[in-house]
Design a protein around this motif. Structure first.
Motif, PDB file in Angstrom:
ATOM      1  N   PHE A   8       0.829  -1.206   0.000  1.00 28.17           N
ATOM      2  CA  PHE A   8       0.000   0.000   0.000  1.00 28.17           C
ATOM      3  C   PHE A   8       0.868   1.261   0.000  1.00 28.17           C
ATOM      4  O   PHE A   8       0.449   2.310  -0.475  1.00 28.17           O
ATOM      5  CB  PHE A   8      -0.919   0.021   1.233  1.00 28.17           C
ATOM      6  CG  PHE A   8      -2.113  -0.890   1.125  1.00 28.17           C
ATOM      7  CD1 PHE A   8      -3.167  -0.589   0.276  1.00 28.17           C
ATOM      8  CD2 PHE A   8      -2.181  -2.053   1.867  1.00 28.17           C
ATOM      9  CE1 PHE A   8      -4.267  -1.423   0.171  1.00 28.17           C
ATOM     10  CE2 PHE A   8      -3.288  -2.897   1.775  1.00 28.17           C
ATOM     11  CZ  PHE A   8      -4.327  -2.582   0.923  1.00 28.17           C
ATOM     12  N   PHE A   9       2.090   1.136   0.535  1.00 29.09           N
ATOM     13  CA  PHE A   9       3.009   2.264   0.591  1.00 29.09           C
ATOM     14  C   PHE A   9       3.954   2.277  -0.619  1.00 29.09           C
ATOM     15  O   PHE A   9       4.159   3.315  -1.249  1.00 29.09           O
ATOM     16  CB  PHE A   9       3.848   2.200   1.869  1.00 29.09           C
ATOM     17  CG  PHE A   9       3.060   2.330   3.140  1.00 29.09           C
ATOM     18  CD1 PHE A   9       2.912   3.559   3.764  1.00 29.09           C
ATOM     19  CD2 PHE A   9       2.452   1.219   3.718  1.00 29.09           C
ATOM     20  CE1 PHE A   9       2.181   3.691   4.938  1.00 29.09           C
ATOM     21  CE2 PHE A   9       1.720   1.335   4.892  1.00 29.09           C
ATOM     22  CZ  PHE A   9       1.575   2.577   5.499  1.00 29.09           C
ATOM     23  N   THR A  10       4.524   1.113  -0.942  1.00 35.12           N
ATOM     24  CA  THR A  10       5.607   1.068  -1.922  1.00 35.12           C
ATOM     25  C   THR A  10       5.136   1.199  -3.367  1.00 35.12           C
ATOM     26  O   THR A  10       5.945   1.541  -4.242  1.00 35.12           O
ATOM     27  CB  THR A  10       6.396  -0.247  -1.781  1.00 35.12           C
ATOM     28  OG1 THR A  10       5.504  -1.363  -1.981  1.00 35.12           O
ATOM     29  CG2 THR A  10       7.029  -0.348  -0.410  1.00 35.12           C
ATOM     30  N   HIS A  11       3.856   0.953  -3.644  1.00 30.84           N
ATOM     31  CA  HIS A  11       3.419   1.005  -5.043  1.00 30.84           C
ATOM     32  C   HIS A  11       3.490   2.414  -5.634  1.00 30.84           C
ATOM     33  O   HIS A  11       3.372   2.590  -6.853  1.00 30.84           O
ATOM     34  CB  HIS A  11       2.011   0.415  -5.199  1.00 30.84           C
ATOM     35  CG  HIS A  11       0.896   1.342  -4.835  1.00 30.84           C
ATOM     36  ND1 HIS A  11       0.376   2.268  -5.717  1.00 30.84           N
ATOM     37  CD2 HIS A  11       0.199   1.491  -3.682  1.00 30.84           C
ATOM     38  CE1 HIS A  11      -0.597   2.946  -5.128  1.00 30.84           C
ATOM     39  NE2 HIS A  11      -0.719   2.501  -3.893  1.00 30.84           N
ATOM     40  N   HIS A  12       3.721   3.415  -4.757  1.00 30.62           N
ATOM     41  CA  HIS A  12       3.911   4.778  -5.266  1.00 30.62           C
ATOM     42  C   HIS A  12       5.300   4.943  -5.892  1.00 30.62           C
ATOM     43  O   HIS A  12       5.531   5.894  -6.644  1.00 30.62           O
ATOM     44  CB  HIS A  12       3.741   5.797  -4.144  1.00 30.62           C
ATOM     45  CG  HIS A  12       2.321   5.934  -3.666  1.00 30.62           C
ATOM     46  ND1 HIS A  12       1.377   6.661  -4.349  1.00 30.62           N
ATOM     47  CD2 HIS A  12       1.691   5.427  -2.571  1.00 30.62           C
ATOM     48  CE1 HIS A  12       0.224   6.610  -3.698  1.00 30.62           C
ATOM     49  NE2 HIS A  12       0.391   5.862  -2.619  1.00 30.62           N
ATOM     50  N   PHE A  13       6.222   4.025  -5.554  1.00 29.43           N
ATOM     51  CA  PHE A  13       7.598   4.148  -6.023  1.00 29.43           C
ATOM     52  C   PHE A  13       8.011   3.018  -6.964  1.00 29.43           C
ATOM     53  O   PHE A  13       8.780   3.225  -7.885  1.00 29.43           O
ATOM     54  CB  PHE A  13       8.568   4.165  -4.832  1.00 29.43           C
ATOM     55  CG  PHE A  13       8.255   5.228  -3.831  1.00 29.43           C
ATOM     56  CD1 PHE A  13       8.597   6.551  -4.071  1.00 29.43           C
ATOM     57  CD2 PHE A  13       7.623   4.905  -2.632  1.00 29.43           C
ATOM     58  CE1 PHE A  13       8.314   7.533  -3.139  1.00 29.43           C
ATOM     59  CE2 PHE A  13       7.345   5.886  -1.693  1.00 29.43           C
ATOM     60  CZ  PHE A  13       7.683   7.205  -1.943  1.00 29.43           C
ATOM     61  N   ILE A  14       7.506   1.811  -6.672  1.00 33.62           N
ATOM     62  CA  ILE A  14       7.865   0.654  -7.492  1.00 33.62           C
ATOM     63  C   ILE A  14       6.590   0.013  -8.027  1.00 33.62           C
ATOM     64  O   ILE A  14       5.488   0.479  -7.753  1.00 33.62           O
ATOM     65  CB  ILE A  14       8.688  -0.371  -6.676  1.00 33.62           C
ATOM     66  CG1 ILE A  14       7.881  -0.889  -5.466  1.00 33.62           C
ATOM     67  CG2 ILE A  14      10.007   0.241  -6.219  1.00 33.62           C
ATOM     68  CD1 ILE A  14       8.584  -1.978  -4.682  1.00 33.62           C
ATOM     69  N   TYR A  15       6.751  -1.044  -8.774  1.00 31.63           N
ATOM     70  CA  TYR A  15       5.614  -1.718  -9.402  1.00 31.63           C
ATOM     71  C   TYR A  15       4.605  -2.183  -8.355  1.00 31.63           C
ATOM     72  O   TYR A  15       4.984  -2.709  -7.304  1.00 31.63           O
ATOM     73  CB  TYR A  15       6.127  -2.900 -10.216  1.00 31.63           C
ATOM     74  CG  TYR A  15       5.040  -3.642 -10.972  1.00 31.63           C
ATOM     75  CD1 TYR A  15       4.432  -3.071 -12.086  1.00 31.63           C
ATOM     76  CD2 TYR A  15       4.612  -4.895 -10.545  1.00 31.63           C
ATOM     77  CE1 TYR A  15       3.431  -3.730 -12.783  1.00 31.63           C
ATOM     78  CE2 TYR A  15       3.614  -5.578 -11.229  1.00 31.63           C
ATOM     79  CZ  TYR A  15       3.027  -4.986 -12.343  1.00 31.63           C
ATOM     80  OH  TYR A  15       2.029  -5.647 -13.008  1.00 31.63           O
ATOM     81  N   ASP A  16       3.328  -1.992  -8.653  1.00 31.74           N
ATOM     82  CA  ASP A  16       2.244  -2.433  -7.772  1.00 31.74           C
ATOM     83  C   ASP A  16       2.089  -3.949  -7.928  1.00 31.74           C
ATOM     84  O   ASP A  16       1.679  -4.437  -8.983  1.00 31.74           O
ATOM     85  CB  ASP A  16       0.945  -1.718  -8.149  1.00 31.74           C
ATOM     86  CG  ASP A  16      -0.190  -2.021  -7.180  1.00 31.74           C
ATOM     87  OD1 ASP A  16      -0.020  -2.886  -6.301  1.00 31.74           O
ATOM     88  OD2 ASP A  16      -1.261  -1.396  -7.309  1.00 31.74           O
ATOM     89  N   VAL A  17       2.421  -4.682  -6.875  1.00 29.97           N
ATOM     90  CA  VAL A  17       2.413  -6.153  -6.961  1.00 29.97           C
ATOM     91  C   VAL A  17       1.149  -6.753  -6.345  1.00 29.97           C
ATOM     92  O   VAL A  17       1.147  -7.920  -5.971  1.00 29.97           O
ATOM     93  CB  VAL A  17       3.667  -6.753  -6.288  1.00 29.97           C
ATOM     94  CG1 VAL A  17       4.919  -6.333  -7.028  1.00 29.97           C
ATOM     95  CG2 VAL A  17       3.749  -6.340  -4.815  1.00 29.97           C
ATOM     96  N   ARG A  18       0.075  -5.968  -6.258  1.00 31.93           N
ATOM     97  CA  ARG A  18      -1.129  -6.470  -5.586  1.00 31.93           C
ATOM     98  C   ARG A  18      -1.664  -7.741  -6.232  1.00 31.93           C
ATOM     99  O   ARG A  18      -2.167  -8.629  -5.540  1.00 31.93           O
ATOM    100  CB  ARG A  18      -2.213  -5.390  -5.537  1.00 31.93           C
ATOM    101  CG  ARG A  18      -2.917  -5.120  -6.861  1.00 31.93           C
ATOM    102  CD  ARG A  18      -4.049  -4.144  -6.682  1.00 31.93           C
ATOM    103  NE  ARG A  18      -3.550  -2.839  -6.289  1.00 31.93           N
ATOM    104  CZ  ARG A  18      -4.332  -1.857  -5.847  1.00 31.93           C
ATOM    105  NH1 ARG A  18      -5.632  -2.041  -5.750  1.00 31.93           N
ATOM    106  NH2 ARG A  18      -3.816  -0.688  -5.528  1.00 31.93           N
ATOM    107  N   TRP A  19      -1.574  -7.815  -7.582  1.00 33.67           N
ATOM    108  CA  TRP A  19      -2.125  -8.993  -8.255  1.00 33.67           C
ATOM    109  C   TRP A  19      -1.275 -10.228  -7.987  1.00 33.67           C
ATOM    110  O   TRP A  19      -1.802 -11.336  -7.881  1.00 33.67           O
ATOM    111  CB  TRP A  19      -2.252  -8.713  -9.758  1.00 33.67           C
ATOM    112  CG  TRP A  19      -3.138  -7.531 -10.023  1.00 33.67           C
ATOM    113  CD1 TRP A  19      -2.772  -6.318 -10.504  1.00 33.67           C
ATOM    114  CD2 TRP A  19      -4.552  -7.443  -9.761  1.00 33.67           C
ATOM    115  NE1 TRP A  19      -3.852  -5.464 -10.567  1.00 33.67           N
ATOM    116  CE2 TRP A  19      -4.956  -6.137 -10.131  1.00 33.67           C
ATOM    117  CE3 TRP A  19      -5.505  -8.341  -9.270  1.00 33.67           C
ATOM    118  CZ2 TRP A  19      -6.282  -5.705 -10.005  1.00 33.67           C
ATOM    119  CZ3 TRP A  19      -6.830  -7.906  -9.151  1.00 33.67           C
ATOM    120  CH2 TRP A  19      -7.197  -6.609  -9.515  1.00 33.67           C
TER     121      TRP A  19
END
Length: 255
Positions: free
Chosen positions: A151-162
């Motif tokens: 929730f924090f890091t996806h602003h800087f790196i790839y969003d790995v939620r999937w």
């Protein structure tokens, strides 16, 4: 057969409603404070006071135990940290003024996360929830941490939620939640319960934004429905919530 099913349905609905007391109080307060003008106190501060009083009364009248209050306070802190981060990255905003605002975030916002914890704790107790085949702590805890950090890091790196959601299906594919309605036992894959709770929170989020609890950038001019993609965020947040409650219950059971 039908008669027993209807009795179970009525029992289930009644106790689900009782489990939702805290979220319902928040939504009613949001709605009324939007409609009724408050003089002498900012709206967000009024909502905070209502949340504090509700929390006290629920403990006072035995609707929540001391251990459940501890879990709820933990969720309040986790939620508030996430809010501070997201608001300062302009993911959403709280446009109204308040005395209890810190970093652009009103303190009542933490109670919206705490109300989810309140629901989980109460439903767990009222329906005598049992989780079968819960994964090992050395697997569940790191996965929960990675979900929260994303929730924090996806602003800087790839969003790995999937990828994380795929990992959840792998880790929890054997995990089943059992709940009791009257004297009858029901079972459900726990991933299905994650999805259902996340979906209903998304519905609640639409109600909350409509009444001005917060605003997404596309809602600042006029209210629009919250993007369906937010269901995945709530799905993951529910996973963290249930993980925390389950791990704490497992910890206390082993003491």
């Amino acid at each position: 057969m039908l008669k027993n099913f209807l009795k179970d349905l009525a029992y289930f609905t009644y106790h689900q409603s009782l489990s939702c007391i805290f979220p319902v109080v928040i939504f009613v307060t949001l709605a009324l404070s939007k409609i009724i003008h408050l003089s002498g106190i900012p709206r967000y501060d009024f909502i905070l006071i209502v949340c504090l009083v509700t929390q006290y009364l629920m403990y006072k009248f035995g609707l929540e135990s001391k251990d459940e209050i501890k879990v709820i306070c933990l969720f309040h802190i986790i939620g508030l940290l996430l809010e501070l981060y997201k608001v300062n990255f302009h993911s959403w905003s709280y446009p109204e003024d308040a005395w209890s605002k810190i970093g652009g975030v009103p303190l009542y916002s933490g109670f919206m996360y705490a109300s989810v914890a309140s629901y989980i704790c109460q439903a767990w107790r009222r329906f005598d929830l049992k989780i079968i085949n819960w994964p090992r702590s050395y697997v569940a805890i790191p996965l929960g941490v990675m979900i929260y950090l994303n929730f924090f890091t996806h602003h800087f790196i790839y969003d790995v939620r999937w990828l994380l959601m795929a990992a959840l299906f792998v880790v929890f594919y054997r995990t089943v939640v059992q709940f009791t309605v009257r004297h009858n036992h029901y079972k459900m894959p726990i991933v299905v319960s994650f999805l259902l709770i996340g979906f209903f929170i998304w519905i609640a989020e639409n109600i909350a934004t409509y009444f001005g609890a917060w605003s997404y950038p596309n809602q600042e001019v006029a209210w629009t429905i919250v993007h369906f993609g937010k269901i995945s965020s709530w799905f993951l947040l529910v996973v963290i919530s249930i993980m925390i409650v389950a791990q704490l219950k497992l910890f206390y059971r082993e003491q």
